[in-house]
Design a protein around this motif. Structure first.
Motif, PDB file in Angstrom:
ATOM      1  N   ASP A  73      43.560  44.181  51.924  1.00 42.15           N
ATOM      2  CA  ASP A  73      44.372  42.887  51.699  1.00 42.15           C
ATOM      3  C   ASP A  73      45.945  43.449  51.374  1.00 42.15           C
ATOM      4  N   PRO A  74      46.807  42.476  51.851  1.00 41.17           N
ATOM      5  CA  PRO A  74      48.341  42.886  51.384  1.00 41.17           C
ATOM      6  C   PRO A  74      48.759  42.698  50.118  1.00 41.17           C
ATOM      7  N   ASP A  75      49.649  43.168  49.806  1.00 45.59           N
ATOM      8  CA  ASP A  75      50.233  43.229  48.345  1.00 45.59           C
ATOM      9  C   ASP A  75      50.248  41.689  47.843  1.00 45.59           C
ATOM     10  N   GLU A  76      50.563  40.830  48.582  1.00 47.56           N
ATOM     11  CA  GLU A  76      50.801  39.188  48.256  1.00 47.56           C
ATOM     12  C   GLU A  76      49.145  38.870  47.594  1.00 47.56           C
ATOM     13  N   VAL A  77      48.205  39.365  48.259  1.00 43.81           N
ATOM     14  CA  VAL A  77      46.745  38.929  47.969  1.00 43.81           C
ATOM     15  C   VAL A  77      46.475  39.573  46.562  1.00 43.81           C
ATOM     16  N   ILE A  78      47.029  40.716  46.485  1.00 44.53           N
ATOM     17  CA  ILE A  78      46.924  41.465  45.214  1.00 44.53           C
ATOM     18  C   ILE A  78      47.549  40.839  44.295  1.00 44.53           C
ATOM     19  N   GLN A  79      48.671  40.451  44.345  1.00 43.45           N
ATOM     20  CA  GLN A  79      49.554  39.699  43.305  1.00 43.45           C
ATOM     21  C   GLN A  79      48.821  38.347  42.956  1.00 43.45           C
ATOM     22  N   THR A  80      48.217  37.505  44.017  1.00 42.47           N
ATOM     23  CA  THR A  80      47.342  36.512  43.735  1.00 42.47           C
ATOM     24  C   THR A  80      46.162  36.555  42.637  1.00 42.47           C
ATOM     25  N   HIS A  81      45.804  37.696  43.051  1.00 41.02           N
ATOM     26  CA  HIS A  81      44.292  37.982  42.289  1.00 41.02           C
ATOM     27  C   HIS A  81      44.828  38.361  40.917  1.00 41.02           C
ATOM     28  N   VAL A  82      45.763  39.252  40.672  1.00 41.98           N
ATOM     29  CA  VAL A  82      46.225  39.566  39.363  1.00 41.98           C
ATOM     30  C   VAL A  82      46.544  38.376  38.655  1.00 41.98           C
ATOM     31  N   GLY A  83      47.426  37.459  39.266  1.00 42.30           N
ATOM     32  CA  GLY A  83      47.828  36.141  38.626  1.00 42.30           C
ATOM     33  C   GLY A  83      46.485  35.549  38.146  1.00 42.30           C
ATOM     34  N   GLN A  84      45.682  35.088  38.986  1.00 43.05           N
ATOM     35  CA  GLN A  84      44.471  34.389  38.689  1.00 43.05           C
ATOM     36  C   GLN A  84      43.838  35.112  37.550  1.00 43.05           C
ATOM     37  N   MET A  85      43.529  36.456  37.368  1.00 40.86           N
ATOM     38  CA  MET A  85      43.026  37.170  36.374  1.00 40.86           C
ATOM     39  C   MET A  85      43.658  36.856  35.026  1.00 40.86           C
ATOM     40  N   ILE A  86      45.131  37.064  35.138  1.00 37.08           N
ATOM     41  CA  ILE A  86      45.887  36.517  33.967  1.00 37.08           C
ATOM     42  C   ILE A  86      45.884  35.369  33.471  1.00 37.08           C
ATOM     43  N   ALA A  87      45.657  34.294  34.311  1.00 31.98           N
ATOM     44  CA  ALA A  87      45.265  33.006  33.943  1.00 31.98           C
ATOM     45  C   ALA A  87      44.008  32.659  33.439  1.00 31.98           C
ATOM     46  N   ASN A  88      42.917  33.419  33.975  1.00 27.45           N
ATOM     47  CA  ASN A  88      41.628  33.504  33.540  1.00 27.45           C
ATOM     48  C   ASN A  88      41.535  34.119  31.965  1.00 27.45           C
ATOM     49  N   ILE A  89      42.313  35.323  31.719  1.00 27.25           N
ATOM     50  CA  ILE A  89      42.536  35.935  30.378  1.00 27.25           C
ATOM     51  C   ILE A  89      42.829  34.879  29.471  1.00 27.25           C
ATOM     52  N   GLY A  90      44.345  34.121  29.965  1.00 24.71           N
ATOM     53  CA  GLY A  90      44.750  33.099  28.967  1.00 24.71           C
ATOM     54  C   GLY A  90      43.890  31.943  28.723  1.00 24.71           C
ATOM     55  N   GLN A  91      42.833  31.704  29.626  1.00 18.78           N
ATOM     56  CA  GLN A  91      42.077  30.473  29.293  1.00 18.78           C
ATOM     57  C   GLN A  91      40.729  31.109  28.434  1.00 18.78           C
ATOM     58  N   GLN A  92      40.607  32.173  28.731  1.00 19.91           N
ATOM     59  CA  GLN A  92      39.557  32.809  27.904  1.00 19.91           C
ATOM     60  C   GLN A  92      40.110  32.964  26.272  1.00 19.91           C
ATOM     61  N   LYS A  93      41.188  33.268  26.037  1.00 19.31           N
ATOM     62  CA  LYS A  93      41.823  33.095  24.892  1.00 19.31           C
ATOM     63  C   LYS A  93      42.003  31.747  24.096  1.00 19.31           C
ATOM     64  N   GLN A  94      42.298  30.842  24.871  1.00 22.45           N
ATOM     65  CA  GLN A  94      42.318  29.352  24.468  1.00 22.45           C
ATOM     66  C   GLN A  94      41.129  29.212  24.214  1.00 22.45           C
ATOM     67  N   TRP A  95      39.992  29.332  24.790  1.00 19.17           N
ATOM     68  CA  TRP A  95      38.585  28.802  24.648  1.00 19.17           C
ATOM     69  C   TRP A  95      38.239  29.636  23.226  1.00 19.17           C
ATOM     70  N   ALA A  96      38.488  30.837  23.325  1.00 23.65           N
ATOM     71  CA  ALA A  96      37.958  31.672  22.013  1.00 23.65           C
ATOM     72  C   ALA A  96      38.761  31.051  20.589  1.00 23.65           C
ATOM     73  N   ALA A  97      40.048  30.533  20.983  1.00 24.64           N
ATOM     74  CA  ALA A  97      40.778  29.904  19.929  1.00 24.64           C
ATOM     75  C   ALA A  97      39.908  28.747  19.460  1.00 24.64           C
ATOM     76  N   GLN A  98      39.641  27.718  20.534  1.00 26.54           N
ATOM     77  CA  GLN A  98      39.130  26.464  20.062  1.00 26.54           C
ATOM     78  C   GLN A  98      37.570  26.639  19.512  1.00 26.54           C
ATOM     79  N   GLU A  99      36.946  27.850  19.919  1.00 24.64           N
ATOM     80  CA  GLU A  99      35.727  28.259  19.263  1.00 24.64           C
ATOM     81  C   GLU A  99      35.819  28.616  17.904  1.00 24.64           C
ATOM     82  N   LYS A 100      36.787  29.296  17.861  1.00 24.24           N
ATOM     83  CA  LYS A 100      37.109  29.701  16.323  1.00 24.24           C
ATOM     84  C   LYS A 100      37.382  28.480  15.406  1.00 24.24           C
ATOM     85  N   ALA A 101      38.191  27.732  15.865  1.00 24.23           N
ATOM     86  CA  ALA A 101      38.531  26.552  15.083  1.00 24.23           C
ATOM     87  C   ALA A 101      37.231  25.660  14.776  1.00 24.23           C
ATOM     88  N   ARG A 102      36.541  25.457  15.769  1.00 23.26           N
ATOM     89  CA  ARG A 102      35.224  24.720  15.499  1.00 23.26           C
ATOM     90  C   ARG A 102      34.364  25.454  14.566  1.00 23.26           C
TER      91      ARG A 102
END
Length: 418
Positions: A222-251
């Motif tokens: 895969d070219p570097d652009e694809v790798i950057q896309t996957h890294v960006g998706q992983m970062i977005a997933n990590i951010g979503q996981q953090k948001q879910w964890a915060a909501q779970e903790k609040a509940r």
């Protein structure tokens, strides 16, 4: 948290992995990496270094003790898998700044990033770091060539501390520890460090690609652009996981407050709530059974009392047997069941068929009427006493027992019938 800021160490005492000071940095990969600067530099030599805070007598507030065991512990913590993954995604990476704007923005108000610490190692002289320098780092390092670490410490003994985790590195021009090496002095010859046109992708890009391929997120070609896309998706997933964890903790915190017990997550809170509901339902069933039993006892007692009142009224001649046996909404028995005291008071106002008859207590023992008549006369006297003196049955009956005129009747009641 207390900050011990000086030109070499930044001390963050007794605070480990404190979520309030975690710093989330911008995501994304830098495409320009300065290859003219050294890849490895010394971050901190071994020794005992006094902090810049002073006691009232001018002595250092504490001494930071740093040995090879401490350096190896820092390396082990730095290489933990979750920290490696966060650095790979450029989240919570170990930043290199000019000074320490992350912990002392009043001293270094301008946040100038020079790069990141990618790897740690410990040798016989101190703690070393493998650096990824930004493209503009060289000019800033010429004025600030000496490293100063910011780390967490914990107390070893009174006035002595040991480092436990590295947070960031600040480059400064005035080192407190004269033995620390300058990053500029560690530079190799420029031509030895420059990448040639025949070189393939930079080592860090290759490591990122290898990690993503190992996780099944991309392919080796895969070219570097694809790798950057996957890294960006992983970062977005990590951010979503953090948001879910915060909501779970609040509940979970809300459930903990509502249930007034220790609840670590929503699932355990639901289990606790269901257990309490089941227990309350069991208590409710028991109470309903008890209430039904008491209601039945009350109804039986009320019925017995009404029957006794009706018998007294019949004996005293205030009502007939037919009136006592009558049923229906207007019947005397129904009214007595609803308001016994009120109806009894009304009935006692009616004339008694025995009121005009003398007691004739002067007759002989054998002539003192039969048991039914004795009981009827005593009841009549008691009823009259209740009406005249406005007292209850118990008090009226005691007065009847004390009445001299009724004494022969009570005496006769004690004797067997002849």
């Amino acid at each position: 948290m207390k900050h011990a800021l000086h030109s070499f160490f930044v001390r963050i005492s007794n605070v480990r992995l404190n979520a309030e000071i975690q710093r989330v940095f911008a995501s994304g990969l830098r495409t320009h990496i300065n290859a003219e600067l050294p890849e490895w530099i010394q971050l901190a030599p071994y020794g005992e270094w006094p902090t810049s805070e002073k006691n009232a007598d001018g002595t250092p507030e504490a001494v930071q003790v740093f040995g090879k065991d401490d350096a190896e512990a820092l390396v082990k913590r730095f290489n933990a898998w979750h920290r490696r993954l966060s650095r790979l995604a450029r989240i919570n990476s170990c930043k290199v700044y000019v000074g320490h704007p992350d912990f002392a923005p009043d001293i270094w108000p301008k946040r100038q990033e020079l790069g990141d610490v990618l790897e740690l190692s410990a040798d016989d002289k101190g703690l070393n770091g493998r650096m990824r320098w930004n493209s503009d780092a060289q000019a800033l390092l010429k004025k600030n060539p000496f490293p100063s670490v910011a780390w967490d410490t914990e107390d070893q003994s009174e006035g002595r501390e040991r480092p436990v985790m590295l947070w960031s590195v600040g480059m400064t021009s005035r080192p407190n520890i004269k033995g620390v090496k300058s990053a500029i002095n560690a530079c190799a010859e420029p031509e030895a460090e420059l990448e040639t046109e025949n070189q393939t992708e930079p080592p860090m890009i290759k490591k990122i690609k290898d990690a993503l391929c190992g996780a099944g997120l991309c392919n080796a070609d895969d070219p570097d652009e694809v790798i950057q896309t996957h890294v960006g998706q992983m970062i977005a997933n990590i951010g979503q996981q953090k948001q879910w964890a915060a909501q779970e903790k609040a509940r979970a915190d809300k459930m903990k407050t509502a249930l007034n017990c220790d609840v670590t997550d929503v699932d355990s809170g639901i289990e606790t709530a269901l257990a309490r509901i089941n227990a309350l339902n069991g208590e409710k069933t028991s109470l309903e059974t008890r209430v039904n039993a008491l209601t039945s006892e009350r109804d039986e007692a009320r019925k017995a009392r009404c029957n006794a009142i009706l018998d007294r009224l019949v004996e005293s001649g205030r009502i007939t047997k037919a009136e006592a046996d009558a049923q229906g909404d207007d019947a005397l028995s129904t009214r007595l069941n609803a308001e016994p005291d009120k109806v009894l008071a009304e009935m006692l106002q009616k004339p008694c068929r025995l009121n005009n008859q003398g007691l004739n207590l002067g007759r002989s023992k054998e002539a003192i009427m039969d048991a039914s008549e004795r009981r009827s006369r005593i009841n009549t006297w008691t009823d009259d006493y209740m009406v005249k003196n406005k007292v209850g049955y118990d008090d009226a009956y005691k007065a009847a027992q004390a009445c001299p005129e009724l004494k022969p009747l009570f005496d006769a009641m004690k004797q067997p019938e002849s």
